[in-house]
Design an enzyme around this catalytic site. Structure first.
Site, PDB file in Angstrom:
ATOM      1  N   GLU A  95      -5.540  -8.627   0.570  1.00  0.00           N
ATOM      2  CA  GLU A  95      -6.242  -8.304   1.820  1.00  0.00           C
ATOM      3  C   GLU A  95      -7.716  -8.055   1.525  1.00  0.00           C
ATOM      4  OE1 GLU A  95      -4.757  -5.034   4.248  1.00  0.00           O
ATOM      5  OE2 GLU A  95      -2.683  -5.708   3.974  1.00  0.00           O
ATOM      6  N   GLU A 129       0.799  -1.236   0.000  1.00  0.00           N
ATOM      7  CA  GLU A 129       0.000   0.000   0.000  1.00  0.00           C
ATOM      8  C   GLU A 129       0.831   1.285   0.000  1.00  0.00           C
ATOM      9  OE1 GLU A 129      -2.980   0.025   3.038  1.00  0.00           O
ATOM     10  OE2 GLU A 129      -4.085  -1.624   2.109  1.00  0.00           O
TER      11      GLU A 129
HETATM   12  C1  GBH Z   1      -4.506  -2.126   5.373  1.00  0.00           C
HETATM   13  O1  GBH Z   1      -4.523  -0.773   5.426  1.00  0.00           O
HETATM   14  C2  GBH Z   1      -3.146  -2.520   5.874  1.00  0.00           C
HETATM   15  O2  GBH Z   1      -2.374  -3.105   4.871  1.00  0.00           O
HETATM   16  C3  GBH Z   1      -3.193  -3.389   7.100  1.00  0.00           C
HETATM   17  O3  GBH Z   1      -1.950  -3.358   7.702  1.00  0.00           O
HETATM   18  C4  GBH Z   1      -4.300  -2.920   7.997  1.00  0.00           C
HETATM   19  O4  GBH Z   1      -4.311  -3.566   9.227  1.00  0.00           O
HETATM   20  C5  GBH Z   1      -5.601  -3.182   7.289  1.00  0.00           C
HETATM   21  O5  GBH Z   1      -5.623  -2.619   6.013  1.00  0.00           O
HETATM   22  C6  GBH Z   1      -6.832  -2.696   8.043  1.00  0.00           C
HETATM   23  O6  GBH Z   1      -6.792  -1.325   8.188  1.00  0.00           O
HETATM   24  O7  GBH Z   1      -9.494   7.120   9.036  1.00  0.00           O
HETATM   25  O8  GBH Z   1     -10.751   7.689   7.045  1.00  0.00           O
HETATM   26  O9  GBH Z   1      -8.569   8.640   7.401  1.00  0.00           O
HETATM   27  C7  GBH Z   1      -5.699  -0.112   5.096  1.00  0.00           C
HETATM   28  C8  GBH Z   1      -5.318   1.304   4.772  1.00  0.00           C
HETATM   29  C9  GBH Z   1      -6.401   2.269   6.670  1.00  0.00           C
HETATM   30  C10 GBH Z   1      -5.822   3.549   4.710  1.00  0.00           C
HETATM   31  C11 GBH Z   1      -7.321   3.395   7.125  1.00  0.00           C
HETATM   32  C12 GBH Z   1      -6.720   4.653   5.198  1.00  0.00           C
HETATM   33  C13 GBH Z   1      -7.434   5.808   7.269  1.00  0.00           C
HETATM   34  C14 GBH Z   1      -8.762   6.143   6.736  1.00  0.00           C
HETATM   35  N1  GBH Z   1      -6.236   2.289   5.235  1.00  0.00           N
HETATM   36  N2  GBH Z   1      -6.823   4.625   6.634  1.00  0.00           N
HETATM   37  S1  GBH Z   1      -9.437   7.498   7.615  1.00  0.00           S
END
Ligand code: GBH
Length: 484
Positions: free
Chosen positions: A390, A197
Protein backbone atom coordinates in the site's frame (compact mmCIF):
# COMPACT_ATOMS: atom_id res chain seq x y z
CA UNK A 1 23.92 33.30 -14.08
CA UNK A 2 22.85 36.87 -14.63
CA UNK A 3 24.62 37.49 -17.90
CA UNK A 4 24.27 34.12 -19.54
CA UNK A 5 21.11 33.17 -21.34
CA UNK A 6 18.98 30.22 -20.20
CA UNK A 7 20.06 28.36 -23.30
CA UNK A 8 23.74 28.77 -22.61
CA UNK A 9 23.18 27.74 -19.04
CA UNK A 10 21.38 24.61 -20.24
CA UNK A 11 24.29 23.76 -22.50
CA UNK A 12 26.77 24.24 -19.68
CA UNK A 13 24.79 21.93 -17.41
CA UNK A 14 24.54 19.33 -20.17
CA UNK A 15 28.27 19.54 -20.85
CA UNK A 16 29.25 19.10 -17.23
CA UNK A 17 26.77 16.25 -16.86
CA UNK A 18 28.31 14.56 -19.88
CA UNK A 19 31.75 14.96 -18.32
CA UNK A 20 30.46 13.33 -15.16
CA UNK A 21 29.16 10.41 -17.21
CA UNK A 22 25.49 11.25 -16.64
CA UNK A 23 22.97 10.86 -19.46
CA UNK A 24 20.36 13.56 -19.37
CA UNK A 25 16.85 12.62 -20.47
CA UNK A 26 15.77 13.41 -24.02
CA UNK A 27 13.42 16.31 -23.79
CA UNK A 28 12.27 16.45 -27.41
CA UNK A 29 8.58 15.68 -27.64
CA UNK A 30 7.19 12.97 -29.84
CA UNK A 31 10.17 10.73 -29.29
CA UNK A 32 10.58 7.86 -26.89
CA UNK A 33 12.33 9.53 -23.98
CA UNK A 34 15.36 7.99 -22.32
CA UNK A 35 13.94 6.75 -19.04
CA UNK A 36 16.10 7.81 -16.17
CA UNK A 37 13.90 6.42 -13.41
CA UNK A 38 12.90 3.09 -14.84
CA UNK A 39 12.00 0.12 -12.61
CA UNK A 40 13.44 -3.37 -13.06
CA UNK A 41 11.98 -5.58 -15.74
CA UNK A 42 9.00 -7.59 -14.47
CA UNK A 43 8.17 -5.02 -11.79
CA UNK A 44 4.49 -5.45 -10.81
CA UNK A 45 2.31 -2.34 -10.94
CA UNK A 46 -1.01 -2.72 -9.22
CA UNK A 47 -3.71 -1.24 -7.02
CA UNK A 48 -5.13 -2.32 -3.68
CA UNK A 49 -8.54 -2.52 -2.03
CA UNK A 50 -10.11 -4.49 0.82
CA UNK A 51 -13.41 -6.36 1.11
CA UNK A 52 -15.32 -4.40 3.74
CA UNK A 53 -14.15 -1.10 2.26
CA UNK A 54 -15.54 -1.73 -1.24
CA UNK A 55 -17.92 -4.69 -1.45
CA UNK A 56 -21.18 -3.70 0.22
CA UNK A 57 -23.77 -6.51 -0.17
CA UNK A 58 -23.28 -7.33 3.49
CA UNK A 59 -26.35 -9.56 3.68
CA UNK A 60 -25.90 -11.35 0.36
CA UNK A 61 -24.51 -14.72 -0.58
CA UNK A 62 -24.80 -16.10 2.94
CA UNK A 63 -22.46 -13.53 4.52
CA UNK A 64 -22.91 -12.93 8.23
CA UNK A 65 -21.76 -9.85 10.15
CA UNK A 66 -18.16 -8.99 10.85
CA UNK A 67 -17.00 -6.93 13.81
CA UNK A 68 -16.90 -3.94 11.42
CA UNK A 69 -20.62 -4.28 10.68
CA UNK A 70 -21.29 -4.23 14.40
CA UNK A 71 -18.87 -1.38 15.08
CA UNK A 72 -19.99 0.87 12.21
CA UNK A 73 -23.62 0.39 13.22
CA UNK A 74 -22.83 1.45 16.79
CA UNK A 75 -23.68 5.15 17.18
CA UNK A 76 -20.68 7.45 17.48
CA UNK A 77 -18.05 5.05 16.19
CA UNK A 78 -17.58 6.24 12.61
CA UNK A 79 -17.69 9.64 10.94
CA UNK A 80 -21.32 10.56 10.28
CA UNK A 81 -22.38 7.03 11.31
CA UNK A 82 -21.14 5.76 7.94
CA UNK A 83 -21.12 1.98 7.37
CA UNK A 84 -19.86 -0.42 4.72
CA UNK A 85 -23.41 -1.67 3.95
CA UNK A 86 -23.20 -0.46 0.36
CA UNK A 87 -19.76 1.11 0.01
CA UNK A 88 -18.65 0.85 -3.67
CA UNK A 89 -21.04 -2.02 -4.35
CA UNK A 90 -18.04 -3.77 -5.80
CA UNK A 91 -19.61 -7.13 -4.94
CA UNK A 92 -21.86 -6.44 -7.94
CA UNK A 93 -19.65 -4.06 -9.91
CA UNK A 94 -16.43 -6.06 -9.78
CA UNK A 95 -16.28 -6.47 -13.55
CA UNK A 96 -16.36 -2.72 -13.97
CA UNK A 97 -13.62 -2.35 -11.38
CA UNK A 98 -11.49 -4.89 -13.19
CA UNK A 99 -12.02 -2.89 -16.39
CA UNK A 100 -10.60 0.13 -14.57
CA UNK A 101 -7.54 -1.90 -13.58
CA UNK A 102 -7.17 -3.09 -17.14
CA UNK A 103 -7.35 0.41 -18.50
CA UNK A 104 -4.54 1.44 -16.12
CA UNK A 105 -2.45 -1.36 -17.57
CA UNK A 106 -2.15 -2.85 -14.08
CA UNK A 107 -0.40 -6.20 -13.81
CA UNK A 108 -1.60 -6.94 -10.28
CA UNK A 109 -4.60 -6.43 -8.02
CA UNK A 110 -4.38 -6.74 -4.27
CA UNK A 111 -7.82 -7.35 -2.77
CA UNK A 112 -9.06 -9.14 0.30
CA UNK A 113 -11.44 -11.97 0.92
CA UNK A 114 -14.19 -11.43 3.48
CA UNK A 115 -13.76 -14.21 6.01
CA UNK A 116 -17.49 -13.91 6.97
CA UNK A 117 -18.44 -14.78 3.38
CA UNK A 118 -16.40 -18.00 3.51
CA UNK A 119 -17.09 -19.05 7.09
CA UNK A 120 -20.09 -16.90 8.10
CA UNK A 121 -19.74 -18.04 11.72
CA UNK A 122 -15.95 -17.81 11.69
CA UNK A 123 -15.43 -21.54 11.66
CA UNK A 124 -17.41 -24.73 11.10
CA UNK A 125 -18.99 -25.31 7.69
CA UNK A 126 -17.73 -23.28 4.71
CA UNK A 127 -20.26 -21.38 2.60
CA UNK A 128 -19.68 -22.31 -1.06
CA UNK A 129 -21.64 -19.29 -2.34
CA UNK A 130 -19.10 -17.02 -0.68
CA UNK A 131 -16.18 -18.72 -2.32
CA UNK A 132 -17.90 -18.72 -5.72
CA UNK A 133 -17.92 -14.95 -5.71
CA UNK A 134 -14.14 -14.80 -5.34
CA UNK A 135 -13.67 -17.48 -7.97
CA UNK A 136 -15.53 -15.21 -10.38
CA UNK A 137 -13.40 -12.22 -9.37
CA UNK A 138 -10.19 -14.21 -9.83
CA UNK A 139 -11.30 -15.61 -13.20
CA UNK A 140 -12.19 -12.15 -14.43
CA UNK A 141 -8.76 -10.86 -13.37
CA UNK A 142 -6.97 -13.73 -15.06
CA UNK A 143 -9.00 -13.26 -18.24
CA UNK A 144 -7.70 -9.68 -18.26
CA UNK A 145 -4.09 -10.64 -17.63
CA UNK A 146 -4.06 -9.28 -14.07
CA UNK A 147 -2.39 -11.28 -11.30
CA UNK A 148 -4.42 -11.61 -8.07
CA UNK A 149 -2.70 -10.94 -4.73
CA UNK A 150 -5.11 -12.08 -2.04
CA UNK A 151 -5.17 -10.74 1.50
CA UNK A 152 -6.93 -13.21 3.77
CA UNK A 153 -7.61 -10.89 6.67
CA UNK A 154 -8.18 -7.16 6.26
CA UNK A 155 -9.93 -6.52 9.59
CA UNK A 156 -13.45 -7.91 8.92
CA UNK A 157 -13.39 -10.60 11.61
CA UNK A 158 -16.57 -12.73 11.79
CA UNK A 159 -18.59 -11.30 14.68
CA UNK A 160 -19.59 -14.80 15.78
CA UNK A 161 -16.06 -15.62 16.95
CA UNK A 162 -16.36 -15.24 20.71
CA UNK A 163 -13.80 -12.93 22.27
CA UNK A 164 -12.46 -11.84 18.86
CA UNK A 165 -8.68 -11.55 18.94
CA UNK A 166 -8.70 -11.87 22.73
CA UNK A 167 -9.33 -15.57 22.16
CA UNK A 168 -6.46 -17.81 21.19
CA UNK A 169 -8.97 -19.96 19.30
CA UNK A 170 -9.41 -17.15 16.79
CA UNK A 171 -5.84 -17.77 15.59
CA UNK A 172 -6.71 -21.43 15.02
CA UNK A 173 -9.92 -20.48 13.22
CA UNK A 174 -7.93 -18.18 10.96
CA UNK A 175 -5.48 -20.92 10.06
CA UNK A 176 -8.38 -23.19 9.18
CA UNK A 177 -9.99 -20.54 6.98
CA UNK A 178 -6.69 -19.58 5.32
CA UNK A 179 -5.87 -23.18 4.47
CA UNK A 180 -9.34 -23.77 3.09
CA UNK A 181 -9.19 -20.74 0.78
CA UNK A 182 -5.65 -21.55 -0.34
CA UNK A 183 -6.66 -25.11 -1.24
CA UNK A 184 -9.76 -23.92 -3.13
CA UNK A 185 -8.02 -21.17 -5.08
CA UNK A 186 -4.46 -22.38 -5.53
CA UNK A 187 -5.22 -23.68 -9.02
CA UNK A 188 -5.54 -20.03 -10.10
CA UNK A 189 -3.94 -17.89 -7.38
CA UNK A 190 -0.26 -17.91 -6.46
CA UNK A 191 0.12 -15.03 -4.00
CA UNK A 192 -1.45 -15.04 -0.56
CA UNK A 193 -1.05 -12.47 2.20
CA UNK A 194 -2.14 -13.56 5.65
CA UNK A 195 -2.97 -10.39 7.57
CA UNK A 196 -3.04 -6.65 6.99
CA UNK A 197 -1.41 -4.31 9.52
CA UNK A 198 -1.23 -5.99 12.91
CA UNK A 199 -1.14 -2.72 14.84
CA UNK A 200 -4.32 -1.43 13.19
CA UNK A 201 -6.54 -4.36 14.14
CA UNK A 202 -4.95 -5.04 17.52
CA UNK A 203 -3.87 -1.72 19.04
CA UNK A 204 -6.53 0.42 17.39
CA UNK A 205 -9.19 -2.21 18.01
CA UNK A 206 -8.33 -3.22 21.56
CA UNK A 207 -6.21 -0.40 23.06
CA UNK A 208 -7.35 2.95 21.64
CA UNK A 209 -10.80 1.80 20.50
CA UNK A 210 -10.68 3.69 17.17
CA UNK A 211 -11.28 0.53 15.17
CA UNK A 212 -13.54 -2.50 15.67
CA UNK A 213 -14.30 -3.88 18.18
CA UNK A 214 -13.62 -0.53 19.87
CA UNK A 215 -12.22 -1.76 23.20
CA UNK A 216 -9.78 -0.07 25.55
CA UNK A 217 -8.07 -2.91 27.34
CA UNK A 218 -5.14 -2.78 29.76
CA UNK A 219 -1.61 -3.47 28.48
CA UNK A 220 -1.38 -7.16 29.41
CA UNK A 221 -4.55 -7.97 27.50
CA UNK A 222 -3.49 -5.86 24.53
CA UNK A 223 -0.19 -7.73 24.37
CA UNK A 224 -2.10 -10.99 24.38
CA UNK A 225 -4.32 -9.78 21.53
CA UNK A 226 -1.17 -8.82 19.59
CA UNK A 227 0.28 -12.25 20.23
CA UNK A 228 -2.85 -13.99 18.97
CA UNK A 229 -2.73 -11.90 15.79
CA UNK A 230 0.89 -12.92 15.16
CA UNK A 231 -0.01 -16.51 15.91
CA UNK A 232 -2.86 -16.35 13.39
CA UNK A 233 -0.37 -15.17 10.78
CA UNK A 234 2.15 -17.90 11.65
CA UNK A 235 -0.35 -20.75 11.77
CA UNK A 236 -1.89 -19.28 8.64
CA UNK A 237 1.43 -19.49 6.77
CA UNK A 238 1.80 -23.13 7.79
CA UNK A 239 -1.74 -23.95 6.81
CA UNK A 240 -1.47 -22.24 3.40
CA UNK A 241 1.76 -24.11 2.68
CA UNK A 242 0.21 -27.42 3.69
CA UNK A 243 -2.80 -26.82 1.42
CA UNK A 244 -1.11 -25.06 -1.50
CA UNK A 245 2.54 -26.08 -1.67
CA UNK A 246 3.32 -23.90 -4.70
CA UNK A 247 1.87 -20.70 -3.20
CA UNK A 248 3.97 -17.64 -2.44
CA UNK A 249 3.12 -16.50 1.05
CA UNK A 250 3.67 -13.18 2.79
CA UNK A 251 1.83 -10.52 4.75
CA UNK A 252 1.14 -6.80 4.59
CA UNK A 253 2.62 -4.82 7.46
CA UNK A 254 2.87 -1.15 8.28
CA UNK A 255 5.98 -0.93 10.41
CA UNK A 256 6.66 2.54 11.72
CA UNK A 257 9.20 3.90 9.26
CA UNK A 258 12.24 5.67 10.63
CA UNK A 259 14.16 8.13 8.51
CA UNK A 260 17.58 9.37 9.65
CA UNK A 261 17.47 13.14 10.16
CA UNK A 262 20.74 13.34 8.25
CA UNK A 263 21.89 10.57 5.96
CA UNK A 264 25.16 9.74 7.66
CA UNK A 265 26.42 6.65 9.41
CA UNK A 266 25.36 7.39 12.95
CA UNK A 267 21.86 8.53 12.15
CA UNK A 268 21.36 5.70 9.68
CA UNK A 269 22.29 3.19 12.36
CA UNK A 270 19.93 4.92 14.78
CA UNK A 271 17.07 4.62 12.27
CA UNK A 272 17.79 0.92 11.85
CA UNK A 273 17.80 0.31 15.62
CA UNK A 274 14.60 2.28 16.06
CA UNK A 275 12.97 0.22 13.29
CA UNK A 276 13.81 -3.02 15.04
CA UNK A 277 12.89 -1.93 18.55
CA UNK A 278 9.78 0.14 17.89
CA UNK A 279 8.27 -2.62 15.74
CA UNK A 280 9.19 -5.32 18.24
CA UNK A 281 5.64 -6.58 18.92
CA UNK A 282 4.92 -7.08 15.21
CA UNK A 283 7.24 -7.18 12.19
CA UNK A 284 10.38 -7.76 14.24
CA UNK A 285 8.78 -10.75 15.97
CA UNK A 286 7.62 -12.21 12.65
CA UNK A 287 10.97 -11.82 10.91
CA UNK A 288 13.10 -12.93 13.88
CA UNK A 289 10.74 -15.53 15.34
CA UNK A 290 11.10 -14.01 18.79
CA UNK A 291 10.23 -11.05 20.96
CA UNK A 292 13.42 -9.06 21.48
CA UNK A 293 14.65 -8.50 25.03
CA UNK A 294 14.04 -4.75 24.98
CA UNK A 295 10.32 -5.39 24.33
CA UNK A 296 9.96 -8.13 26.94
CA UNK A 297 11.79 -6.03 29.52
CA UNK A 298 9.74 -2.97 28.75
CA UNK A 299 6.46 -4.86 29.08
CA UNK A 300 7.60 -6.74 32.20
CA UNK A 301 4.64 -8.48 33.86
CA UNK A 302 2.41 -7.40 30.95
CA UNK A 303 4.40 -9.39 28.37
CA UNK A 304 2.37 -11.90 26.35
CA UNK A 305 1.93 -15.49 27.49
CA UNK A 306 3.50 -17.72 24.89
CA UNK A 307 2.72 -21.42 24.41
CA UNK A 308 5.28 -23.95 23.21
CA UNK A 309 5.73 -23.75 19.44
CA UNK A 310 4.13 -20.30 19.09
CA UNK A 311 7.30 -18.43 18.22
CA UNK A 312 8.35 -21.05 15.71
CA UNK A 313 5.03 -20.67 13.92
CA UNK A 314 5.20 -16.89 14.10
CA UNK A 315 8.69 -16.95 12.60
CA UNK A 316 7.69 -19.19 9.65
CA UNK A 317 9.77 -18.40 6.57
CA UNK A 318 8.06 -16.06 4.10
CA UNK A 319 8.40 -15.70 0.34
CA UNK A 320 7.93 -11.95 0.49
CA UNK A 321 7.29 -9.08 2.87
CA UNK A 322 4.62 -6.54 1.98
CA UNK A 323 5.01 -3.02 3.31
CA UNK A 324 2.25 -0.42 3.60
CA UNK A 325 4.05 2.92 3.53
CA UNK A 326 2.44 6.30 4.15
CA UNK A 327 4.37 8.58 6.50
CA UNK A 328 7.82 9.09 8.03
CA UNK A 329 9.16 9.35 11.58
CA UNK A 330 12.48 11.13 11.92
CA UNK A 331 15.24 9.78 14.10
CA UNK A 332 18.60 11.05 15.25
CA UNK A 333 21.41 9.31 17.02
CA UNK A 334 22.04 10.40 20.60
CA UNK A 335 23.64 9.14 23.78
CA UNK A 336 20.38 8.24 25.52
CA UNK A 337 20.11 5.33 27.93
CA UNK A 338 17.13 3.26 29.10
CA UNK A 339 15.72 3.16 32.62
CA UNK A 340 17.97 0.18 33.40
CA UNK A 341 21.08 2.06 32.24
CA UNK A 342 21.55 0.12 28.98
CA UNK A 343 22.30 2.21 25.87
CA UNK A 344 19.36 3.24 23.68
CA UNK A 345 21.13 5.62 21.34
CA UNK A 346 18.35 7.34 19.43
CA UNK A 347 15.65 9.96 19.74
CA UNK A 348 12.49 10.24 17.68
CA UNK A 349 11.74 13.79 16.59
CA UNK A 350 8.07 14.78 16.62
CA UNK A 351 6.98 16.66 13.48
CA UNK A 352 6.84 20.46 13.85
CA UNK A 353 3.32 21.85 13.45
CA UNK A 354 4.24 23.21 10.02
CA UNK A 355 5.13 19.75 8.69
CA UNK A 356 3.05 19.29 5.51
CA UNK A 357 0.37 16.60 5.42
CA UNK A 358 -2.33 15.35 3.08
CA UNK A 359 -6.08 15.43 3.80
CA UNK A 360 -5.58 12.96 6.66
CA UNK A 361 -3.41 14.66 9.29
CA UNK A 362 -1.52 11.41 9.93
CA UNK A 363 -0.23 11.35 6.32
CA UNK A 364 2.69 13.69 6.73
CA UNK A 365 4.50 14.04 3.42
CA UNK A 366 7.98 12.60 3.72
CA UNK A 367 8.62 10.79 0.44
CA UNK A 368 12.01 9.52 1.58
CA UNK A 369 10.23 7.21 4.04
CA UNK A 370 9.55 4.96 1.05
CA UNK A 371 13.27 4.45 0.49
CA UNK A 372 13.99 3.97 4.20
CA UNK A 373 11.12 1.55 4.72
CA UNK A 374 12.70 -0.76 2.17
CA UNK A 375 16.28 -0.17 3.24
CA UNK A 376 15.74 -0.58 6.99
CA UNK A 377 13.77 -3.80 6.53
CA UNK A 378 16.32 -5.22 4.07
CA UNK A 379 19.35 -4.24 6.14
CA UNK A 380 17.85 -5.77 9.27
CA UNK A 381 16.18 -8.93 7.92
CA UNK A 382 17.18 -9.52 4.29
CA UNK A 383 13.78 -10.68 2.97
CA UNK A 384 13.81 -12.49 -0.38
CA UNK A 385 11.38 -10.04 -1.89
CA UNK A 386 9.57 -6.84 -0.95
CA UNK A 387 6.30 -5.53 -2.31
CA UNK A 388 4.90 -2.16 -1.46
CA UNK A 389 1.44 -3.47 -0.65
CA UNK A 390 0.00 0.00 0.00
CA UNK A 391 0.99 3.57 -0.70
CA UNK A 392 -1.25 6.50 -1.48
CA UNK A 393 -3.05 9.35 0.21
CA UNK A 394 -6.29 11.10 0.94
CA UNK A 395 -6.90 14.39 -0.87
CA UNK A 396 -9.70 16.98 -0.92
CA UNK A 397 -10.93 15.97 -4.36
CA UNK A 398 -13.33 18.31 -6.13
CA UNK A 399 -15.31 17.57 -9.26
CA UNK A 400 -14.93 20.52 -11.63
CA UNK A 401 -17.72 21.91 -13.81
CA UNK A 402 -16.15 19.88 -16.61
CA UNK A 403 -16.56 16.73 -14.51
CA UNK A 404 -12.84 16.31 -13.90
CA UNK A 405 -10.89 15.67 -10.70
CA UNK A 406 -7.56 17.45 -10.92
CA UNK A 407 -5.81 15.90 -7.93
CA UNK A 408 -2.41 17.44 -8.56
CA UNK A 409 -1.61 17.07 -4.86
CA UNK A 410 -2.06 13.30 -5.00
CA UNK A 411 0.08 13.13 -8.14
CA UNK A 412 2.78 15.15 -6.38
CA UNK A 413 2.64 12.76 -3.42
CA UNK A 414 2.80 9.62 -5.56
CA UNK A 415 5.53 10.92 -7.85
CA UNK A 416 7.80 11.74 -4.93
CA UNK A 417 7.19 8.48 -3.06
CA UNK A 418 7.81 6.49 -6.24
CA UNK A 419 11.00 8.43 -6.89
CA UNK A 420 12.21 7.14 -3.55
CA UNK A 421 11.07 3.61 -4.31
CA UNK A 422 13.03 3.86 -7.53
CA UNK A 423 16.10 4.79 -5.53
CA UNK A 424 15.68 1.62 -3.44
CA UNK A 425 15.30 -0.53 -6.57
CA UNK A 426 18.28 1.15 -8.24
CA UNK A 427 20.44 0.40 -5.21
CA UNK A 428 19.61 -3.27 -5.62
CA UNK A 429 17.05 -3.87 -2.88
CA UNK A 430 14.66 -6.65 -4.00
CA UNK A 431 11.59 -4.51 -4.66
CA UNK A 432 9.23 -6.55 -6.84
CA UNK A 433 6.08 -4.50 -7.07
CA UNK A 434 3.93 -1.58 -5.97
CA UNK A 435 0.20 -1.52 -5.14
CA UNK A 436 -1.30 1.93 -5.09
CA UNK A 437 -3.88 2.50 -2.36
CA UNK A 438 -6.45 2.75 -3.63
CA UNK A 439 -8.14 1.77 -6.87
CA UNK A 440 -11.33 3.49 -5.67
CA UNK A 441 -12.58 5.94 -3.10
CA UNK A 442 -14.07 3.71 -0.44
CA UNK A 443 -15.20 3.22 3.16
CA UNK A 444 -12.24 4.62 5.07
CA UNK A 445 -12.94 2.85 8.39
CA UNK A 446 -13.62 5.26 11.27
CA UNK A 447 -13.36 8.17 8.80
CA UNK A 448 -16.32 6.75 6.86
CA UNK A 449 -16.66 8.36 3.42
CA UNK A 450 -15.08 11.63 4.53
CA UNK A 451 -11.62 10.71 3.25
CA UNK A 452 -10.99 9.79 -0.38
CA UNK A 453 -7.94 7.65 -1.22
CA UNK A 454 -8.91 6.49 -4.72
CA UNK A 455 -7.38 7.27 -8.07
CA UNK A 456 -10.95 6.79 -9.30
CA UNK A 457 -13.57 9.09 -7.87
CA UNK A 458 -16.71 7.37 -6.66
CA UNK A 459 -20.03 9.18 -6.44
CA UNK A 460 -21.55 7.21 -3.56
CA UNK A 461 -25.09 8.13 -4.60
CA UNK A 462 -24.82 6.66 -8.09
CA UNK A 463 -21.74 4.41 -7.72
CA UNK A 464 -20.32 6.10 -10.80
CA UNK A 465 -16.53 5.80 -11.09
CA UNK A 466 -14.52 8.58 -12.72
CA UNK A 467 -10.76 8.40 -13.26
CA UNK A 468 -8.95 11.25 -11.53
CA UNK A 469 -5.88 12.98 -12.95
CA UNK A 470 -3.87 10.59 -10.75
CA UNK A 471 -5.31 7.61 -12.67
CA UNK A 472 -4.14 9.13 -15.96
CA UNK A 473 -0.75 9.79 -14.43
CA UNK A 474 -0.50 6.25 -13.02
CA UNK A 475 -1.38 4.76 -16.43
CA UNK A 476 1.59 6.61 -17.90
CA UNK A 477 3.94 5.42 -15.14
CA UNK A 478 2.77 1.83 -15.60
CA UNK A 479 3.16 2.01 -19.40
CA UNK A 480 6.71 3.32 -19.11
CA UNK A 481 7.64 1.24 -16.04
CA UNK A 482 9.09 4.44 -14.65
CA UNK A 483 8.47 7.48 -12.50
CA UNK A 484 6.90 10.09 -14.74
C1 GBH B 1 -4.25 1.34 5.82
O1 GBH B 1 -4.36 1.70 7.13
C2 GBH B 1 -5.26 0.25 5.63
O2 GBH B 1 -4.65 -0.98 5.36
C3 GBH B 1 -6.31 0.58 4.60
O3 GBH B 1 -7.38 -0.27 4.79
C4 GBH B 1 -6.67 2.03 4.72
O4 GBH B 1 -7.75 2.38 3.91
C5 GBH B 1 -5.47 2.83 4.32
O5 GBH B 1 -4.33 2.47 5.04
C6 GBH B 1 -5.65 4.34 4.44
O6 GBH B 1 -5.87 4.68 5.76
O7 GBH B 1 -5.90 9.40 13.32
O8 GBH B 1 -3.60 9.84 13.91
O9 GBH B 1 -4.89 8.28 15.21
C7 GBH B 1 -3.59 2.76 7.59
C8 GBH B 1 -3.53 2.62 9.08
C9 GBH B 1 -4.84 4.57 9.54
C10 GBH B 1 -3.37 3.57 11.18
C11 GBH B 1 -4.91 5.83 10.39
C12 GBH B 1 -3.49 4.82 12.01
C13 GBH B 1 -5.11 6.56 12.69
C14 GBH B 1 -4.09 7.60 12.84
N1 GBH B 1 -3.61 3.85 9.80
N2 GBH B 1 -4.74 5.48 11.75
S1 GBH B 1 -4.66 8.86 13.90
Amino acid sequence: MKDISRRQFGKTVAASAALAGVTLPESSFGQQPTEVRQFPQGFVWGCGTSAYQIEGAVNEGGRKPSIWDVFSHTPGKTHNGDTGDVADDSYHLYKEDIRLLKSLGAGGYRFSIAWPRIFPHGTGQPNPTGLDHYKRVVDELLANGITPYITLFHWDLPAALRGGWQARDTALAFAHYAGYVARQLSDRVQHFLTTNEFSSFTDLGYRTGQCAPGLKLPAAQVNQVRHHALLAHGLGVQSIRANAPAAKVGLAENPTVYVPVIEDRENTEAARRATREMNAPFLTAVLEGKYIDAYLKHEGANAPRIAAGDMQAIGSALDFVGLNVYAPYYVRADGSVRADGSPKGYAIEPPPSSFPHMASPWITVGPECMYWAVRNVCDLWHPKAIYITENGCSADDVVTAAGRIEDTDRVMYLRNYLTNLHRAAAEGFPVKGYFLWSLLDNFEWADGYSKRFGIHYVDFKTEKRTPKLSAEWYREAVARNAVV
